[in-house]
Design a protein around this motif. Structure first.
Motif, PDB file in Angstrom:
ATOM      1  N   ALA A 237       5.102   6.442   5.788  1.00 22.00           N
ATOM      2  CA  ALA A 237       5.069   6.679   4.343  1.00 22.00           C
ATOM      3  C   ALA A 237       3.648   6.977   3.860  1.00 22.00           C
ATOM      4  O   ALA A 237       3.397   7.004   2.650  1.00 22.00           O
ATOM      5  CB  ALA A 237       5.626   5.470   3.598  1.00 22.00           C
ATOM      6  N   ASN A 238       2.744   7.191   4.800  1.00 24.00           N
ATOM      7  CA  ASN A 238       1.347   7.515   4.493  1.00 24.00           C
ATOM      8  C   ASN A 238       0.678   6.398   3.694  1.00 24.00           C
ATOM      9  O   ASN A 238      -0.057   6.653   2.737  1.00 24.00           O
ATOM     10  CB  ASN A 238       1.261   8.841   3.743  1.00 24.00           C
ATOM     11  CG  ASN A 238      -0.116   9.487   3.839  1.00 24.00           C
ATOM     12  OD1 ASN A 238      -0.874   9.197   4.768  1.00 24.00           O
ATOM     13  ND2 ASN A 238      -0.452  10.343   2.883  1.00 24.00           N
ATOM     14  N   LEU A 239       0.951   5.156   4.121  1.00 25.13           N
ATOM     15  CA  LEU A 239       0.342   3.979   3.508  1.00 25.13           C
ATOM     16  C   LEU A 239      -0.417   3.202   4.583  1.00 25.13           C
ATOM     17  O   LEU A 239       0.080   3.022   5.692  1.00 25.13           O
ATOM     18  CB  LEU A 239       1.417   3.079   2.883  1.00 25.13           C
ATOM     19  CG  LEU A 239       2.187   3.682   1.696  1.00 25.13           C
ATOM     20  CD1 LEU A 239       3.418   2.843   1.393  1.00 25.13           C
ATOM     21  CD2 LEU A 239       1.290   3.780   0.470  1.00 25.13           C
ATOM     22  N   ASP A 240      -1.603   2.725   4.230  1.00 27.46           N
ATOM     23  CA  ASP A 240      -2.429   1.968   5.159  1.00 27.46           C
ATOM     24  C   ASP A 240      -1.799   0.612   5.455  1.00 27.46           C
ATOM     25  O   ASP A 240      -1.155   0.024   4.587  1.00 27.46           O
ATOM     26  CB  ASP A 240      -3.822   1.762   4.544  1.00 27.46           C
ATOM     27  CG  ASP A 240      -4.811   1.191   5.538  1.00 27.46           C
ATOM     28  OD1 ASP A 240      -4.920  -0.056   5.593  1.00 27.46           O
ATOM     29  OD2 ASP A 240      -5.452   1.975   6.249  1.00 27.46           O
ATOM     30  N   PRO A 241      -1.951   0.062   6.685  1.00 26.38           N
ATOM     31  CA  PRO A 241      -1.386  -1.252   6.999  1.00 26.38           C
ATOM     32  C   PRO A 241      -1.823  -2.357   6.039  1.00 26.38           C
ATOM     33  O   PRO A 241      -1.062  -3.293   5.774  1.00 26.38           O
ATOM     34  CB  PRO A 241      -1.901  -1.527   8.420  1.00 26.38           C
ATOM     35  CG  PRO A 241      -2.084  -0.178   9.025  1.00 26.38           C
ATOM     36  CD  PRO A 241      -2.533   0.705   7.892  1.00 26.38           C
ATOM     37  N   SER A 242      -3.038  -2.250   5.464  1.00 28.49           N
ATOM     38  CA  SER A 242      -3.519  -3.254   4.513  1.00 28.49           C
ATOM     39  C   SER A 242      -2.686  -3.269   3.240  1.00 28.49           C
ATOM     40  O   SER A 242      -2.718  -4.235   2.474  1.00 28.49           O
ATOM     41  CB  SER A 242      -4.990  -2.999   4.163  1.00 28.49           C
ATOM     42  OG  SER A 242      -5.132  -1.735   3.519  1.00 28.49           O
ATOM     43  N   PHE A 243      -1.922  -2.217   3.019  1.00 31.98           N
ATOM     44  CA  PHE A 243      -1.039  -2.121   1.855  1.00 31.98           C
ATOM     45  C   PHE A 243      -0.065  -3.292   1.821  1.00 31.98           C
ATOM     46  O   PHE A 243       0.340  -3.747   0.751  1.00 31.98           O
ATOM     47  CB  PHE A 243      -0.280  -0.793   1.932  1.00 31.98           C
ATOM     48  CG  PHE A 243       0.597  -0.487   0.751  1.00 31.98           C
ATOM     49  CD1 PHE A 243       0.078   0.151  -0.368  1.00 31.98           C
ATOM     50  CD2 PHE A 243       1.937  -0.816   0.765  1.00 31.98           C
ATOM     51  CE1 PHE A 243       0.887   0.451  -1.454  1.00 31.98           C
ATOM     52  CE2 PHE A 243       2.752  -0.517  -0.318  1.00 31.98           C
ATOM     53  CZ  PHE A 243       2.225   0.114  -1.429  1.00 31.98           C
ATOM     54  N   SER A 244       0.303  -3.804   2.991  1.00 30.67           N
ATOM     55  CA  SER A 244       1.299  -4.883   3.072  1.00 30.67           C
ATOM     56  C   SER A 244       0.807  -6.180   2.441  1.00 30.67           C
ATOM     57  O   SER A 244       1.609  -7.069   2.140  1.00 30.67           O
ATOM     58  CB  SER A 244       1.701  -5.137   4.530  1.00 30.67           C
ATOM     59  OG  SER A 244       0.613  -5.637   5.274  1.00 30.67           O
ATOM     60  N   GLN A 245      -0.502  -6.309   2.243  1.00 32.96           N
ATOM     61  CA  GLN A 245      -1.046  -7.532   1.654  1.00 32.96           C
ATOM     62  C   GLN A 245      -1.188  -7.451   0.139  1.00 32.96           C
ATOM     63  O   GLN A 245      -1.526  -8.434  -0.517  1.00 32.96           O
ATOM     64  CB  GLN A 245      -2.412  -7.842   2.287  1.00 32.96           C
ATOM     65  CG  GLN A 245      -2.357  -8.013   3.798  1.00 32.96           C
ATOM     66  CD  GLN A 245      -1.293  -9.004   4.224  1.00 32.96           C
ATOM     67  OE1 GLN A 245      -1.222 -10.124   3.709  1.00 32.96           O
ATOM     68  NE2 GLN A 245      -0.448  -8.609   5.180  1.00 32.96           N
ATOM     69  N   ARG A 246      -0.904  -6.299  -0.436  1.00 32.36           N
ATOM     70  CA  ARG A 246      -0.991  -6.150  -1.887  1.00 32.36           C
ATOM     71  C   ARG A 246       0.265  -6.695  -2.555  1.00 32.36           C
ATOM     72  O   ARG A 246       1.340  -6.759  -1.952  1.00 32.36           O
ATOM     73  CB  ARG A 246      -1.182  -4.674  -2.251  1.00 32.36           C
ATOM     74  CG  ARG A 246      -2.502  -4.106  -1.763  1.00 32.36           C
ATOM     75  CD  ARG A 246      -2.597  -2.611  -1.980  1.00 32.36           C
ATOM     76  NE  ARG A 246      -2.587  -2.245  -3.403  1.00 32.36           N
ATOM     77  CZ  ARG A 246      -2.620  -0.987  -3.837  1.00 32.36           C
ATOM     78  NH1 ARG A 246      -2.673   0.010  -2.973  1.00 32.36           N
ATOM     79  NH2 ARG A 246      -2.605  -0.735  -5.128  1.00 32.36           N
ATOM     80  N   SER A 247       0.135  -7.100  -3.819  1.00 31.43           N
ATOM     81  CA  SER A 247       1.300  -7.568  -4.575  1.00 31.43           C
ATOM     82  C   SER A 247       2.219  -6.392  -4.880  1.00 31.43           C
ATOM     83  O   SER A 247       1.753  -5.289  -5.177  1.00 31.43           O
ATOM     84  CB  SER A 247       0.862  -8.235  -5.880  1.00 31.43           C
ATOM     85  OG  SER A 247       0.199  -9.449  -5.631  1.00 31.43           O
ATOM     86  N   VAL A 248       3.510  -6.637  -4.831  1.00 31.72           N
ATOM     87  CA  VAL A 248       4.514  -5.578  -4.945  1.00 31.72           C
ATOM     88  C   VAL A 248       4.344  -4.787  -6.251  1.00 31.72           C
ATOM     89  O   VAL A 248       4.468  -5.350  -7.347  1.00 31.72           O
ATOM     90  CB  VAL A 248       5.936  -6.165  -4.875  1.00 31.72           C
ATOM     91  CG1 VAL A 248       6.986  -5.070  -5.128  1.00 31.72           C
ATOM     92  CG2 VAL A 248       6.174  -6.814  -3.522  1.00 31.72           C
ATOM     93  N   ASN A 249       4.011  -3.510  -6.102  1.00 29.98           N
ATOM     94  CA  ASN A 249       3.895  -2.539  -7.203  1.00 29.98           C
ATOM     95  C   ASN A 249       2.780  -2.838  -8.198  1.00 29.98           C
ATOM     96  O   ASN A 249       2.603  -2.089  -9.165  1.00 29.98           O
ATOM     97  CB  ASN A 249       5.229  -2.418  -7.966  1.00 29.98           C
ATOM     98  CG  ASN A 249       6.308  -1.777  -7.120  1.00 29.98           C
ATOM     99  OD1 ASN A 249       6.034  -0.862  -6.351  1.00 29.98           O
ATOM    100  ND2 ASN A 249       7.527  -2.266  -7.243  1.00 29.98           N
ATOM    101  N   GLU A 250       2.008  -3.905  -7.993  1.00 32.57           N
ATOM    102  CA  GLU A 250       0.939  -4.243  -8.943  1.00 32.57           C
ATOM    103  C   GLU A 250      -0.257  -3.316  -8.719  1.00 32.57           C
ATOM    104  O   GLU A 250      -0.889  -3.337  -7.657  1.00 32.57           O
ATOM    105  CB  GLU A 250       0.514  -5.697  -8.789  1.00 32.57           C
ATOM    106  CG  GLU A 250      -0.436  -6.150  -9.893  1.00 32.57           C
ATOM    107  CD  GLU A 250      -0.747  -7.639  -9.826  1.00 32.57           C
ATOM    108  OE1 GLU A 250      -0.979  -8.236 -10.888  1.00 32.57           O
ATOM    109  OE2 GLU A 250      -0.763  -8.190  -8.717  1.00 32.57           O
ATOM    110  N   GLY A 251      -0.544  -2.512  -9.718  1.00 32.92           N
ATOM    111  CA  GLY A 251      -1.659  -1.578  -9.608  1.00 32.92           C
ATOM    112  C   GLY A 251      -1.386  -0.390  -8.711  1.00 32.92           C
ATOM    113  O   GLY A 251      -2.297   0.382  -8.407  1.00 32.92           O
ATOM    114  N   PHE A 252      -0.129  -0.218  -8.281  1.00 35.43           N
ATOM    115  CA  PHE A 252       0.205   0.922  -7.432  1.00 35.43           C
ATOM    116  C   PHE A 252       0.202   2.201  -8.269  1.00 35.43           C
ATOM    117  O   PHE A 252       0.603   2.201  -9.436  1.00 35.43           O
ATOM    118  CB  PHE A 252       1.602   0.778  -6.825  1.00 35.43           C
ATOM    119  CG  PHE A 252       1.740  -0.272  -5.767  1.00 35.43           C
ATOM    120  CD1 PHE A 252       0.737  -1.198  -5.515  1.00 35.43           C
ATOM    121  CD2 PHE A 252       2.897  -0.338  -4.997  1.00 35.43           C
ATOM    122  CE1 PHE A 252       0.896  -2.178  -4.546  1.00 35.43           C
ATOM    123  CE2 PHE A 252       3.059  -1.302  -4.027  1.00 35.43           C
ATOM    124  CZ  PHE A 252       2.059  -2.226  -3.792  1.00 35.43           C
TER     125      PHE A 252
END
Length: 252
Positions: A133-148
């Protein structure tokens, strides 16, 4: 085979002036291996159909049936619908502060499968889905949809789709607000899901641009809470050229 069957569906919402009927007898059957596109002007009831299938409490079903493989979807709670194999990608995904993408995905997978995925393989699966999905692995540590960004929200939903692996995916304007690069990534994800062969896709959109990348088997024109016209992918090209005017005039 998996089949989502909608028969004579009527749905209303509460307004200040009392109940207002939005869906006025929708009939639609989605079989596995089929991609259906619903197109239509604003306010025609496209999103109402999506949320009614998913079980949003705002919408009251006043008539008709929805079944998945013969089972009564309307008798199921929202979580039961998800476990039965329904997936909704929302037009406006909500923020869930304090809940990481990683925890959200694993909790959802556990709830749907009835058991937790093995951690080692799950982390690999999540990272692979995010990468596609062209997302970095660190993306998994972000809060769901917050600031996306808009593109991150929609690409995250495509990763969810891949990992949760439903029978039928209902995608409500999943192309909304996407630039061309994000649109291609999202389309590739939907195509990967659809090409599994035993999956059904209901794609709701205003515009034909996503249909340049996702080729629907069937196109349905939605006007005033009903399907006004049906056809193959060529119908989308006709709508691009002519718009919805002749259908909206006929509905008045």
């Amino acid at each position: 085979m998996s089949t989502l069957e909608i028969k004579d569906l009527h749905v209303s919402v509460d307004t200040e002036d009392g109940p207002k009927e939005i869906l006025k007898g929708v009939a639609l059957t989605i079989k596995d291996g089929e991609t259906h596109a619903i197109m239509g002007p604003n306010g025609s009831g496209k999103s109402t159909l999506a949320y009614s299938i998913a079980g949003h409490p705002k919408y009251t079903v006043t008539g008709g049936t929805v079944t998945l493989d013969g089972e009564d979807v309307l008798a199921m709670s929202v979580d039961e619908r998800a476990r039965a194999g329904l997936f909704l990608a929302m037009q406006y995904p909500v923020e869930v502060p304090g809940v990481s993408v990683s925890n959200f995905l694993r909790t959802a997978k556990t709830a749907i499968d009835g058991e937790a995925p093995k951690l080692r393989t799950w982390v690999k699966d999540v990272n692979a889905a995010l990468q596609r999905a062209n997302l970095d692995p660190s993306f998994s540590q972000r809060s769901v949809n917050e600031g996306f960004s808009g593109g991150e929200k929609k690409r995250h939903e495509i990763a969810q789709l891949e990992l949760l692996d439903p029978k039928v995916a209902v995608l409500d304007e999943t192309d909304s607000g996407l630039d061309i690069d994000a649109l291609k990534v999202v389309s590739q994800g939907v195509n990967r899901f659809a090409e599994a062969g035993d999956k059904g896709v209901l794609l709701i959109t205003h515009y034909t641009r996503i249909l340049r990348y996702i080729k629907p088997d069937f196109v349905h024109v939605f006007v005033d809470g009903k399907i006004a016209e049906e056809g193959g992918s060529e119908l989308a090209d006709q709508l691009e050229a002519e718009g919805y005017d002749k259908y909206t005039r006929a509905a008045v």
